[in-house]
Design an enzyme around this catalytic site. Structure first.
Site, PDB file in Angstrom:
ATOM      1  N   HIS A  71       0.868  -1.151   0.102  1.00 45.60           N
ATOM      2  CA  HIS A  71      -0.094  -0.105   0.093  1.00 45.60           C
ATOM      3  C   HIS A  71       0.657   1.250   0.059  1.00 45.60           C
ATOM      4  O   HIS A  71       0.117   2.447  -0.059  1.00 45.60           O
ATOM      5  CB  HIS A  71      -0.994  -0.060   1.026  1.00 45.60           C
ATOM      6  CG  HIS A  71      -2.029  -1.074   1.048  1.00 45.60           C
ATOM      7  ND1 HIS A  71      -3.137  -0.610   0.508  1.00 45.60           N
ATOM      8  CD2 HIS A  71      -1.733  -2.170   1.484  1.00 45.60           C
ATOM      9  CE1 HIS A  71      -4.113  -1.795   0.902  1.00 45.60           C
ATOM     10  NE2 HIS A  71      -3.211  -2.854   1.405  1.00 45.60           N
ATOM     11  N   LYS A 117      -7.869  13.221   5.854  1.00 45.43           N
ATOM     12  CA  LYS A 117      -6.824  12.072   5.596  1.00 45.43           C
ATOM     13  C   LYS A 117      -5.711  12.011   6.966  1.00 45.43           C
ATOM     14  O   LYS A 117      -5.865  13.176   7.629  1.00 45.43           O
ATOM     15  CB  LYS A 117      -6.155  12.107   4.601  1.00 45.43           C
ATOM     16  CG  LYS A 117      -5.366  13.571   4.072  1.00 45.43           C
ATOM     17  CD  LYS A 117      -4.763  13.444   2.899  1.00 45.43           C
ATOM     18  CE  LYS A 117      -5.567  13.839   1.691  1.00 45.43           C
ATOM     19  NZ  LYS A 117      -5.789  12.419   0.792  1.00 45.43           N
ATOM     20  N   ARG A 118      -4.990  11.211   7.095  1.00 44.20           N
ATOM     21  CA  ARG A 118      -4.249  11.088   8.193  1.00 44.20           C
ATOM     22  C   ARG A 118      -3.067  12.162   7.801  1.00 44.20           C
ATOM     23  O   ARG A 118      -3.067  12.619   6.813  1.00 44.20           O
ATOM     24  CB  ARG A 118      -3.347   9.734   8.087  1.00 44.20           C
ATOM     25  CG  ARG A 118      -4.226   8.591   8.936  1.00 44.20           C
ATOM     26  CD  ARG A 118      -4.515   8.749  10.114  1.00 44.20           C
ATOM     27  NE  ARG A 118      -3.384   8.845  11.275  1.00 44.20           N
ATOM     28  CZ  ARG A 118      -3.193   7.935  11.839  1.00 44.20           C
ATOM     29  NH1 ARG A 118      -3.876   6.813  11.899  1.00 44.20           N
ATOM     30  NH2 ARG A 118      -2.029   7.899  12.569  1.00 44.20           N
ATOM     31  N   LYS A 158       1.497  13.809   2.652  1.00 44.65           N
ATOM     32  CA  LYS A 158       0.492  14.413   2.252  1.00 44.65           C
ATOM     33  C   LYS A 158       0.351  15.754   2.466  1.00 44.65           C
ATOM     34  O   LYS A 158      -0.649  16.424   1.667  1.00 44.65           O
ATOM     35  CB  LYS A 158      -0.793  13.725   3.324  1.00 44.65           C
ATOM     36  CG  LYS A 158      -0.702  12.372   3.109  1.00 44.65           C
ATOM     37  CD  LYS A 158      -1.800  11.794   3.939  1.00 44.65           C
ATOM     38  CE  LYS A 158      -1.745  10.162   4.130  1.00 44.65           C
ATOM     39  NZ  LYS A 158      -2.599   9.597   3.042  1.00 44.65           N
ATOM     40  N   THR A 209      -8.117   7.021  -1.356  1.00 44.88           N
ATOM     41  CA  THR A 209      -9.222   6.727  -1.714  1.00 44.88           C
ATOM     42  C   THR A 209     -10.144   7.798  -1.230  1.00 44.88           C
ATOM     43  O   THR A 209     -11.325   7.511  -1.830  1.00 44.88           O
ATOM     44  CB  THR A 209      -9.701   5.435  -0.880  1.00 44.88           C
ATOM     45  OG1 THR A 209      -8.933   5.322   0.629  1.00 44.88           O
ATOM     46  CG2 THR A 209      -9.072   4.020  -1.283  1.00 44.88           C
ATOM     47  N   LYS A 227     -13.853   9.097  -3.188  1.00 45.98           N
ATOM     48  CA  LYS A 227     -15.209   9.550  -2.504  1.00 45.98           C
ATOM     49  C   LYS A 227     -15.609  10.691  -2.544  1.00 45.98           C
ATOM     50  O   LYS A 227     -16.863  11.011  -2.889  1.00 45.98           O
ATOM     51  CB  LYS A 227     -15.186   9.229  -1.097  1.00 45.98           C
ATOM     52  CG  LYS A 227     -14.655   7.896  -0.379  1.00 45.98           C
ATOM     53  CD  LYS A 227     -14.156   7.892   0.968  1.00 45.98           C
ATOM     54  CE  LYS A 227     -13.487   6.492   1.088  1.00 45.98           C
ATOM     55  NZ  LYS A 227     -12.551   6.503   2.321  1.00 45.98           N
TER      56      LYS A 227
END
Ligand code: 26Y
Length: 800
Positions: free
Chosen positions: A351, A538-539, A544, A646, A650
Site C-alpha cells: 500500500h 486524511k491522516r 500528504k 481513496t 469518495k
C-alpha cells in the site's frame, strides 16, 4: 422462519415484544441505547438466517473461499449499511416512526468501529461490502481491539489522544464463538528429533499460551443474498497457561494483545507487542481455516484450490511461515509440497512506498517470541539465496532481496517470496514498485506483479451517505448504476443540461448546510455555505502535505492584510486529520493549523473571505459528512508518495473537483475526467526524482530568493504566533524540504486561483462536477473486486 421485516406491522410487533422481553420496559420507557440495541439484534438475527443459507450453499458447492487478512478494518457504523443492504430500510423507518422513534437518532448513537488507522483499513471494509454484494465468498480476519484508534481531542490547540471505547454498549453485531477458539503459542524453545522412520519431528514448547476467541460479524451483501463473515479474534487466558508464575502479569500480558489498534512502536515493548498481535491473529485465523477445510475435505492437499488468502500489506505476512509450520509440523508435509501450497495460497498487496512502513523486525525479537517460526523463516531465506544464485544466476541481488539481513527480518521480502501475486494499489504506484522499490524482485519474477487500482463501495459512499444526490441520479439516468456503477457514465448525456446542473448545485448546497450544522453544533462556528468548501481530510503525514495548504493560506492572509484591494473569493478551508501519537512533526502541523485558524477567523477584515476549520476526531462517519459536502477535494501529496488515496474517489463520486498533484489514483481520475475537470498542479514524479537524484533542489536557496516563501517561512518563527514552529522550520530548511513543499508552493497557489475562477462560473462548475460523478463508476470497489477475482483469487459467485 418468519421475516420480521416483511412489513411494518410485523416489525413493530416484534420490536415492541423484544424490548419488553429484554429490558422489561415499554417502548416509551426504553432508553435510546436500548432501542438501538434491540434493533441491532433483530437485524443480526435476521442476518443469521442468510448466514446459515450462505454457509450451506458454499459447502454444498464446495466453493473456493477468499480470506482477507488485515490488521485493520475500518467498518464505521453498520446499522444503516445493514438495513440498506437487506433492503428493509424503508419498512423499519416507517415502523419506527409510527412508534415515535426517529431512525436518524438511532443511527447517530452507533459508535464507529474504528479498527484501523486510515486508508488501508477502510479499503478492507469496502472490499468486504463489495465481496458480499457481488455474491463472492470472501471473509475478513482481524483482531477484536478493545479500543479503536484513539479519539482525537484538541486542547490548547494541540492534539490529545483519549481511548476510543467503541464497545461501551457492547458490539451488537458480533457473535462469540467459543467452539472455534484456538490456542496460540509464544516463546519457549523447540525440540527436534528423528522418529523411527527417520522423519524429523518438531515440538514447540512455549513459555506463553493465549486463547484466541473468535467473534463473528455478519457481512450482509446488497440484496442480502450472500452473508459473509468478519472474524475478529480476542485474546483470553488459556486453560493450561504454562509458566504463569505471576498470575496478574500473565493476565495483563494476555489482555494487552488486543487492547489497542496500533500500540506505540517507538519503544521496544511496543514493537514486541505489535509482533505478538500479528502472530496472534495470523495463527488463530489460519488455524480456524484449516479446521474448517479439513472438516469439508479431509485433506490439505487441495488447500490452495479451495482457499485464497490476501495479505493486506506486510502486517499479516507471518502467515507464510505459519502455514509452512502447520503443514510440516502438524500435518507431516515435506518442505517442497508445503511450499507449493503456501505460494499458491497467498497473495500480497503493498500500500505504500514510504520506507518507514516497510516492516522490518529485529531477528532477535522474532527468534525469542516465535522460535519455530524463526527457524522456518531462516530456511525460506536459505533456499531463496540458493535459488537466486543457481536458478536465476543473480547472486548480485542477494543483498537486495534476502529476507534476513543486517540483523533484521524484511517482511516485504518474505511476502514477495512466499506469494504468487504482488499488487500495488494504483497504476502509478505499481509502476513505482516495479521500477524502483521492488525492481530487483521485478527483474527475477515479473509475472508476479500486477496492479489493482483501489476502489470504494458506492453503496456506502454514494447511495447511503448522499441520498439527495442518489435520488437525482436515479431520476436522471435510472437506477441501473446501483448494481452496475459503471452505468454512472450515462450521466455524461446530461452534463450540459441546465436543469440537472441547477439541481446538482441545489443538492450540493443542501449537503453543505448539513455539514455547516455539524460544524456549528460541534465547534460553535458559523460558516458561509455559499463560500467554496475546500476540504482535506486524511491522516496527517508530511508527504500528504497539509503544510502546503496552510502555508498558502498564510501567504494569502498576509497579502490581503497588506493590500486592501486584494481579496479572494470566500472559502471555507476544512481540515480533518489524526496524527500518530509519537509523530511530532505531524502534531506540530495540527498546532500550526489551529494558530493560523485562530488568527484568520478572528480577524474581522479577513473573516468574510476565509475561514479555517479543523474538525477533530476524523473517522468514517465524519468522512461521510465531508465527502458529500465538498466543492474541492485536496489531494496534494508529493508526487510518487501516495499509494493511491481513496478519499479522492469518495469526493469525486459526490461531485467535488480534485485539486491535486499527479500522484496515486489522481492520475487515473484525470485520465477519466480530463485536465479540464480537475485541477492538477505541481511537480511530476519524474521531476521530483530528477531534482533529488541530481541534487538540484536546494530549499535554502528557494527560501533566500523567493520573497513570498521567505515571508511565510519566517512567519513560523518570528513573532506572528505566541509560540514558534521551529520544528517545521527546521524540517523545511535543515532537512532540505524532503517533501518539496516550497518547490510546489507557487503551482499550488495558481491552482487555488484556478479553482475560484472556475467556481465563480456556477454552471461551468456544475458541469465539471457532473463529469466527475459520471466518470466515478470505475472507482467503485465492485470493479476492484472483480479484478482481484479474475486475476488472483479465482473464486465464484454463490448462486442462492
Ligand atoms: C505498522 C506500520 C508499519 C503501518 C501501519 C499502518 C504501516 C502502514 C499503515 C497504513 C497504511 C495505509 O493506510 N496506506 C494507505 O493505503 C490506502 C489503501 O490502499 C492507500 O489509498 C493510501 O495511499 C495509503 O497511504
Amino acid at each position: 422462519m418468519t421475516n420480521v421485516f416483511e412489513n411494518k406491522e410485523i416489525f413493530k410487533e416484534e420490536y415492541q415484544r423484544r424490548i419488553i422481553e429484554h429490558y422489561g420496559r415499554s417502548i416509551d420507557q426504553a432508553h435510546i441505547t436500548e432501542k438501538f440495541m434491540i434493533l441491532g439484534e433483530m437485524i443480526r438475527d435476521h442476518a443469521s438466517i442468510h448466514w446459515y443459507e450462505s454457509k450451506n450453499a458454499i459447502q454444498e458447492g464446495q466453493e473456493k473461499q477468499m480470506y482477507y487478512f488485515s490488521m485493520e478494518f475500518l467498518m464505521g457504523r453498520l446499522l444503516t449499511n445493514n438495513l440498506m443492504n437487506m433492503g428493509v430500510y424503508d419498512v423499519v423507518n416507517q415502523g419506527l416512526s409510527e412508534l415515535s422513534i426517529n431512525i436518524h437518532e438511532l443511527e447517530d448513537i452507533e459508535t464507529d468501529a474504528g479498527l484501523g488507522n486510515g486508508g488501508l483499513g477502510r479499503l478492507a471494509a469496502c472490499f468486504l461490502d463489495s465481496l458480499a454484494s457481488l455474491q463472492y465468498p470472501g471473509h475478513g480476519n482481524c483482531i477484536r481491539y478493545e479500543y479503536g484508534l484513539f479519539k482525537q481531542k484538541i486542547e490548547n490547540k494541540e492534539q490529545v489522544e483519549v481511548p476510543d471505547c467503541w464497545m461501551r454498549l457492547g458490539n451488537v453485531w458480533e457473535i462469540r464463538k467459543p467452539k472455534h477458539a484456538v490456542d496460540v503459542k509464544f516463546g519457549g524453545h523447540v525440540n527436534m528429533w528423528m522418529d523411527a522412520s527417520g522423519k524429523t519431528k518438531v515440538e514447540h514448547i512455549p513459555s506463553f499460551v493465549v486463547r484466541a476467541m473468535p467473534y463473528d460479524m455478519p457481512i450482509v451483501g446488497a440484496g442480502a443474498k450472500l452473508t459473509n463473515t468478519l472474524r475478529l479474534w480476542s485474546s483470553e487466558v488459556a486453560d493450561d497457561a504454562c509458566n504463569a508464575i505471576n498470575l496478574n502479569d500473565y493476565v495483563n500480558e494476555v489482555h494487552e494483545i488486543c487492547r489497542n489498534v496500533y500500540p506505540d512502536d517507538s519503544t521496544e515493548h511496543g514493537k514486541i507487542l505489535r509482533l505478538k498481535q500479528q502472530y496472534f491473529f495470523v495463527a488463530a485465523g489460519l488455524n480456524s481455516i484449516i479446521a474448517s477445510h479439513l472438516k469439508a475435505y479431509g485433506t490439505l492437499d487441495n488447500f490452495a484450490e479451495k482457499v485464497a488468502i490476501q495479505l493486506n500489506d506486510t502486517h499479516p505476512v507471518l502467515c507464510i511461515p505459519e502455514l509452512m509450520r502447520l503443514l510440516m509440523d502438524e500435518y507431516q508435509y515435506e518442505w517442497d509440497d508445503a511450499w507449493t501450497i503456501v505460494k499458491d495460497t497467498f497473495a500480497y498487496t503493498n500500500h505504500t512506498v514510504m520506507n518507514e512502513a516497510l516492516e522490518k523486525w529485529q531477528m532477535q525479537y522474532v527468534q525469542e517470541l516465535l522460535p519455530r517460526i524463526y527457524m522456518i523463516i531462516e530456511e525460506i531465506d536459505r533456499r531463496f539465496r540458493y535459488r537466486i544464485t543457481h536458478q536465476y544466476g543473480r547472486e548480485d541481488l542477494i543483498e537486495k532481496c534476502a529476507i534476513l539481513q543486517h540483523g533484521q527480518v524484511h517482511m516485504a521480502n518474505l511476502a514477495i517470496i512466499g506469494s504468487h501475486s504482488i499488487n500495488g494499489v494504483a497504476a502509478l504506484h505499481t509502476e513505482i514498485l516495479k521500477d524502483d522499490v521492488m525492481k530487483h524482485f521485478y527483474a527475477i519474477c515479473p509475472q508476479k506483479f500486477n496492479n489493482k487500482t483501489n476502489g470504494i463501495t458506492h453503496r456506502r459512499w454514494l447511495l447511503n451517505a448522499n441520498p439527495q444526490l442518489s435520488s437525482l441520479l436515479k431520476k436522471t439516468i435510472g437506477g441501473k448504476f446501483v448494481k452496475e456503477p459503471l452505468n454512472l457514465i450515462e450521466l455524461m448525456k446530461y452534463v450540459d443540461n441546465k436543469k440537472i446542473q441547477t439541481n446538482f448545485l441545489e443538492i450540493k448546497l443542501e449537503r453543505k448546510k448539513i455539514l455547516a450544522a455539524y460544524i456549528k453544533k460541534t465547534m460553535n462556528i458559523e460558516v458561509d455555505v455559499t463560500s467554496i468548501f475546500d476540504i482535506q481530510s486524511k491522516r496527517l503525514h508530511a508527504y500528504k502535505r497539509q503544510l502546503l495548504s496552510i502555508l498558502n493560506i498564510l501567504d494569502l492572509y498576509f497579502h490581503m492584510k497588506e493590500d486592501p484591494n486584494f481579496r479572494i473569493y470566500p472559502r471555507t478551508i476544512i481540515f480533518a486529520a489524526k496524527a500518530a501519537p509519537s509523530y511530532i512533526f505531524a502534531k506540530e502541523v495540527i498546532k500550526l493549523i489551529h494558530y493560523v485558524a485562530d488568527m484568520v477567523n478572528h480577524d474581522t477584515e479577513i473573516a468574510d473571505y476565509m475561514k479555517i476549520i479543523f474538525l477533530p476526531n476524523y473517522g468514517v462517519s465524519m468522512a461521510e459528512l465531508l465527502t458529500t459536502a465538498a466543492d474541492v477535494s485536496e489531494q496534494i501529496s508529493t508526487a510518487g508518495k501516495e499509494g493511491s488515496g481513496t478519499s479522492n474517489m469518495k469526493f469525486m463520486m459526490n461531485g467535488a473537483i480534485t485539486c491535486g498533484t499527479y500522484d496515486g489514483a489522481n492520475v487515473e481520475i484525470v485520465e477519466r475526467v480530463g485536465f479540464d475537470n480537475a485541477v492538477i498542479f505541481g511537480l511530476r514524479r519524474e521531476e521530483v526524482m530528477h531534482l533529488k537524484n541530481e541534487n538540484l533542489y536546494h530549499a535554502s536557496d528557494v527560501y533566500k530568493n523567493d520573497v513570498a516563501i521567505h515571508r511565510v517561512i519566517d512567519g513560523l518563527i518570528h513573532g506572528i504566533f505566541p509560540v514558534d514552529f521551529r520544528i517545521i522550520f527546521n524540517e523545511l530548511l535543515n532537512k532540505n524540504d524532503e517533501y518539496m513543499v516550497m518547490a510546489d508552493f507557487h503551482a499550488y497557489q495558481e491552482a487555488f486561483f484556478k479553482i475560484e475562477e472556475y467556481y465563480k462560473d456556477r454552471m461551468r462548475w456544475a458541469r465539471m462536477c457532473l463529469v466527475n460523478i459520471a466518470q466515478s463508476g470505475f472507482f467503485s470497489s465492485d470493479r476492484t473486486i472483480e479484478q482481484y477475482v479474475e486475476d488472483i483469487w479465482h473464486i465464484h459467485k454463490i448462486q442462492m
